[in-house]
Design a protein around this motif. Structure first.
Motif, PDB file in Angstrom:
ATOM      1  N   VAL A 161     -11.906  30.832   2.504  1.00 19.00           N
ATOM      2  CA  VAL A 161     -12.089  31.572   1.250  1.00 19.00           C
ATOM      3  C   VAL A 161     -13.323  32.460   1.404  1.00 19.00           C
ATOM      4  N   GLN A 162     -13.155  33.737   1.137  1.00 19.83           N
ATOM      5  CA  GLN A 162     -14.271  34.686   1.179  1.00 19.83           C
ATOM      6  C   GLN A 162     -14.886  34.781  -0.199  1.00 19.83           C
ATOM      7  N   LYS A 163     -16.178  34.458  -0.300  1.00 19.06           N
ATOM      8  CA  LYS A 163     -16.878  34.591  -1.575  1.00 19.06           C
ATOM      9  C   LYS A 163     -17.041  36.071  -1.889  1.00 19.06           C
ATOM     10  N   THR A 164     -16.729  36.440  -3.113  1.00 16.29           N
ATOM     11  CA  THR A 164     -16.923  37.811  -3.586  1.00 16.29           C
ATOM     12  C   THR A 164     -17.638  37.753  -4.931  1.00 16.29           C
ATOM     13  N   SER A 165     -18.322  38.834  -5.247  1.00 14.84           N
ATOM     14  CA  SER A 165     -19.095  38.893  -6.491  1.00 14.84           C
ATOM     15  C   SER A 165     -19.104  40.311  -7.034  1.00 14.84           C
ATOM     16  N   ARG A 166     -19.526  40.419  -8.279  1.00 16.22           N
ATOM     17  CA  ARG A 166     -19.812  41.721  -8.879  1.00 16.22           C
ATOM     18  C   ARG A 166     -21.094  41.568  -9.687  1.00 16.22           C
ATOM     19  N   PRO A 167     -21.799  42.683  -9.895  1.00 13.73           N
ATOM     20  CA  PRO A 167     -23.043  42.583 -10.660  1.00 13.73           C
ATOM     21  C   PRO A 167     -22.777  42.293 -12.128  1.00 13.73           C
ATOM     22  N   GLY A 168     -23.663  41.504 -12.711  1.00 14.71           N
ATOM     23  CA  GLY A 168     -23.570  41.173 -14.129  1.00 14.71           C
ATOM     24  C   GLY A 168     -24.695  41.841 -14.908  1.00 14.71           C
ATOM     25  N   ILE A 169     -25.380  41.075 -15.686  1.00 10.35           N
ATOM     26  CA  ILE A 169     -26.441  41.592 -16.546  1.00 10.35           C
ATOM     27  C   ILE A 169     -27.641  41.993 -15.695  1.00 10.35           C
ATOM     28  N   SER A 170     -28.091  43.230 -15.883  1.00  9.68           N
ATOM     29  CA  SER A 170     -29.285  43.670 -15.155  1.00  9.68           C
ATOM     30  C   SER A 170     -30.530  43.268 -15.935  1.00  9.68           C
ATOM     31  N   ASN A 171     -31.619  43.069 -15.195  1.00 11.02           N
ATOM     32  CA  ASN A 171     -32.876  42.636 -15.790  1.00 11.02           C
ATOM     33  C   ASN A 171     -34.004  43.470 -15.206  1.00 11.02           C
ATOM     34  N   ARG A 172     -34.877  43.977 -16.065  1.00  7.66           N
ATOM     35  CA  ARG A 172     -36.067  44.712 -15.645  1.00  7.66           C
ATOM     36  C   ARG A 172     -37.267  44.010 -16.258  1.00  7.66           C
ATOM     37  N   THR A 173     -38.196  43.570 -15.411  1.00 11.98           N
ATOM     38  CA  THR A 173     -39.358  42.813 -15.863  1.00 11.98           C
ATOM     39  C   THR A 173     -40.616  43.358 -15.213  1.00 11.98           C
ATOM     40  N   PHE A 174     -41.656  43.546 -16.017  1.00 10.02           N
ATOM     41  CA  PHE A 174     -42.967  43.941 -15.520  1.00 10.02           C
ATOM     42  C   PHE A 174     -43.929  42.815 -15.854  1.00 10.02           C
ATOM     43  N   THR A 175     -44.728  42.381 -14.884  1.00  8.24           N
ATOM     44  CA  THR A 175     -45.766  41.383 -15.148  1.00  8.24           C
ATOM     45  C   THR A 175     -47.095  41.935 -14.673  1.00  8.24           C
TER      46      THR A 175
END
Length: 143
Positions: A56-70
Motif C-alpha cells: 500500500v502506497q501512503k498518499t496525502s493531501r494538504p489540509g489546514i494551513s497554519n502561520r505562526t510567529f513567535t
C-alpha cells in the motif's frame, strides 16, 4: 555577509494601529523570533482494489494551513506597545505584518495565543509571545 544571506533580526512583526490608512510599527525589543508555515496532512491512502493484499502506497493531501510567529526579548514601554498590549489583554485580533527577508510579507488579522512577562532581579523585564493568523493572510512576495 554572503550574497543571498539575511540577518535574523530583520525577521519582523509589525503591529497595525487600526487607523485609516493603517500604520504598521515594529514590535520593539525582540531578540529571538521565528516564523512557521505548516499544514496538516490528510491521509488519502487507499489499498489497491484489484490487489488488496499487495503493498500500500501512503498518499496525502494538504489540509489546514497554519502561520505562526513567535518572538521574545526585552519589553519596551511605548505608545505602540500600549496599543499592542491592549489587544493582548482584550484577547482580540488585530492587523499585523510579518516581514520574512528573502520571502515576503504576510499581512492580515493576527491574534496572540500566548503572552508572558518574565524577569530576574537585575536584567530588563522580558516578554515572549505567540501570534497565529486569525484570518486568511495576504502574501506579497519580496521584490
Amino acid at each position: 555577509m554572503a550574497a543571498g544571506q539575511q540577518l535574523g533580526r530583520t525577521l519582523l512583526i509589525k503591529i497595525g494601529d487600526g487607523a485609516d490608512p493603517e500604520v504598521f510599527t515594529n514590535l520593539c525589543g525582540l531578540k529571538t523570533r521565528s516564523f512557521n508555515m505548516s499544514a496538516t496532512e490528510i491521509d488519502t491512502t487507499i489499498p489497491s482494489c484489484t490487489n488488496p493484499g499487495g503493498p500500500v502506497q501512503k498518499t496525502s493531501r494538504p489540509g489546514i494551513s497554519n502561520r505562526t510567529f513567535t518572538g521574545s526579548g526585552n519589553f519596551v514601554s511605548s505608545a505602540a506597545s500600549k496599543v499592542f498590549m491592549d489587544h493582548v489583554r482584550a484577547s482580540e485580533q488585530f492587523n499585523a505584518q510579518v516581514i520574512v527577508p528573502g520571502d515576503g510579507t504576510y499581512e492580515g488579522a493576527w491574534m496572540v495565543t500566548d503572552y508572558s512577562f518574565s524577569g530576574d532581579v537585575e536584567p530588563n523585564m522580558e516578554f515572549s509571545a505567540t501570534f497565529v493568523a486569525a484570518d486568511v493572510l495576504e502574501f506579497t512576495a519580496e521584490a
